[in-house]
Design an enzyme around this catalytic site. Structure first.
Site, PDB file in Angstrom:
ATOM      1  N   SER A   1       0.847  -1.187   0.000  1.00 34.99           N
ATOM      2  CA  SER A   1       0.000   0.000   0.000  1.00 34.99           C
ATOM      3  C   SER A   1       0.883   1.237   0.000  1.00 34.99           C
ATOM      4  O   SER A   1       2.113   1.148  -0.036  1.00 34.99           O
ATOM      5  CB  SER A   1      -0.918   0.005   1.226  1.00 34.99           C
ATOM      6  N   LYS A   2       0.254   2.418   0.060  1.00 33.89           N
ATOM      7  CA  LYS A   2       1.009   3.676   0.032  1.00 33.89           C
ATOM      8  C   LYS A   2       2.055   3.741   1.139  1.00 33.89           C
ATOM      9  O   LYS A   2       3.151   4.248   0.939  1.00 33.89           O
ATOM     10  CB  LYS A   2       0.056   4.865   0.156  1.00 33.89           C
ATOM     11  N   ARG A   3       1.703   3.229   2.303  1.00 38.67           N
ATOM     12  CA  ARG A   3       2.636   3.357   3.424  1.00 38.67           C
ATOM     13  C   ARG A   3       3.879   2.499   3.227  1.00 38.67           C
ATOM     14  O   ARG A   3       4.886   2.700   3.896  1.00 38.67           O
ATOM     15  CB  ARG A   3       1.946   2.993   4.742  1.00 38.67           C
TER      16      ARG A   3
ATOM     17  N   GLY B   1       5.288   2.281   0.184  1.00 38.24           N
ATOM     18  CA  GLY B   1       5.981   2.828  -0.974  1.00 38.24           C
ATOM     19  C   GLY B   1       5.248   2.608  -2.280  1.00 38.24           C
ATOM     20  O   GLY B   1       5.803   2.856  -3.348  1.00 38.24           O
TER      21      GLY B   1
END
Length: 477
Positions: free
Chosen positions: A246-248, A250
């Protein structure tokens, strides 16, 4: 070469993203594997934009996809094609399936479908459409029907997956999926079958989150009289904590990595190793990837995204890349930082000094700002240790000797530093480090002789004067 990699028909692969968000790591890896498989077999790589979700698809997202593919040089041989240009074709085949009896109109409302699922869950059954309209239902006034596929109720669908091996699905476990929504827009599972058929796609390479769609799509192919492509479902990419990327972790837009100074070939090198390997080799050129990639060598297990490994691979590619190319990239990164490079050293020289130290070009740019513009203040800890009364004489002697130099090059500069250290009975670092902090503002730079050569004689002397005045100011405070 394995049997599955000796295709019986011309290889045509496709990357088919939906423009409803950014182009992220998982999507790029899929695009890369499709592109490499086509290149390996002298085939055709197609880009298709699946933009039928009109509410969420945006022109901006389409441009991000195109820009990301261009940056990575994953250029399609055909396309981009857009599903919204093909609505008439989808309608044509919808009518064909309705006439054949392989599809039907469904008038069930959202409320009816919700009640159906709730009752099934109460009975601990798998929630699914129960076929209420399958054998005909009178039109419901005011309700625009959807079109459902009449899925076979008996038999099996066998998927000979090039990554996962043979996977068998029972038809009785598959319900009658929606082919066309009430607004006339086809669903993913319908449009993708038609597109792959019309574009003569031989191999569908995609994430394994689509594996459960495959038997449905193969059944639609059969109803249309189309030969299904071969399928290869790639394992997912996980974050380092074992959860889905996910975004967290990268999983940001691939263009973010361009902004951060990653080289495109390094990104491709890293991504090709997320699920594929060739012995113990870690570093690959794009040409080597094209020559060696085999879909049969893709692992079944999920891969883990490791930012530190990506940085290491990027640094290896920076060290091998052409200097003139890196100089252009460095210039761009400095401009993004608002640095005016006029009057500074050639970017090629800065690249030569920093390429073995920087993991990204953004980092290289940040480390080279002092070459082009004066700094506002010294690094506090470095100044406290190196710019003080006891180092004033060192800096003054170095400044005097450097001012007398007629040949401003690294070797004569190096000799000045050595001679000063010997004359004052100091270790080399006791001379070089105060000079470094004086001219750079901080404790880290390339070797001091190379640093001063690039900085130039006038700037070096001016910054040494500034450091001497700084020390004097401390003494008089």
């Amino acid at each position: 070469m394995s049997a599955e990699n000796s295709p019986a028909r011309p290889v045509r692969t496709r990357f088919a993203p939906s423009p409803t968000g950014y182009l992220h790591i998982g999507g790029v890896r899929t695009a890369l594997f499709c592109w490499l498989y086509a290149k390996r077999h002298g085939g055709t790589f197609i880009l298709r934009i699946e933009d039928t979700d009109r509410e969420r698809s945006t022109e901006e997202a389409i441009q991000v996809i195109l820009d990301g593919m261009e940056w990575l040089s994953l250029r399609p041989d055909e396309g981009p094609f857009f599903q919204t240009d093909r609505l008439e074709r989808y309608q044509e085949l919808t009518e064909q399936l309705l006439e054949q009896g392989d599809a039907y109109h469904c008038y069930c409302s959202k409320e009816e479908l919700d009640e159906m699922r709730q009752a099934q869950m109460a009975r601990r059954e798998k929630p699914r459409y129960n076929g209420r309209c399958r054998d005909g239902r009178e039109p419901v006034p005011g309700v625009k029907p959807v079109v459902r596929f009449r899925n076979p109720e008996e038999g099996q669908v066998v998927v000979d997956d090039l990554v996962r091996g043979t996977v068998v699905f029972e038809n009785k476990e598959l319900d009658d999926l929606v082919l066309v929504r009430s607004d006339g827009i086809p669903t993913y599972n319908f449009s993708v079958v038609i597109d792959d058929w019309d574009m003569e796609i031989s191999h569908v390479i995609r994430g394994d989150d689509h594996l459960n769609n495959t038997p449905r799509q193969m059944n639609i192919c059969k109803a249309l009289g189309a030969e299904p492509p071969q399928y290869a479902h790639l394992p997912m990419i996980l974050g380092q904590d074992g959860s889905r990327l996910s975004k967290r972790h990268g999983a940001v837009s691939v263009l973010h990595y361009r902004q951060q100074g990653f080289l495109p070939e390094a990104m491709l090198n890293y991504l090709v190793r997320l699920g594929w390997s060739h012995g113990d080799q870690e570093l690959f050129s794009v040409d080597e990837m094209c020559e060696l990639f085999d879909i049969g060598d893709v692992n079944k297990a999920a891969s883990t995204f490791n930012p530190e490994k990506l940085l290491w691979i990027n640094q290896q590619h920076i060290m091998k890349a052409r200097t003139d190319r890196l100089a252009c990239e460095l210039q761009h990164q400095l401009e993004c930082l608002g640095v005016d490079t006029t009057g500074g050293p050639p970017a090629e020289g800065v690249v030569g000094a920093l390429r073995e130290r920087a993991q990204t070009l953004h980092e290289m740019a940040q480390s080279s700002v002092f070459f082009y513009q004066d700094f506002d203040e010294y690094h506090e800890k470095a100044a406290r240790k190196n710019l003080k009364a006891s180092t004033r004489e060192v800096l003054a002697k170095v400044r005097e000797a450097l001012a007398a130099l007629d040949d401003w090059q690294a070797e004569p500069i190096h000799q000045v530093v050595i001679a000063t250290a010997e004359a004052m009975d100091l270790k080399l670092g006791k001379v070089a480090q105060p000079v470094r902090v004086a001219v750079c503002g901080g404790p880290v730079s390339p070797p001091i002789d190379i640093t001063l050569e690039l900085l130039g004689q006038d700037k070096t002397l001016a910054r040494l004067d500034r450091a001497l005045a700084y020390i004097d100011g401390l003494e008089n405070a």
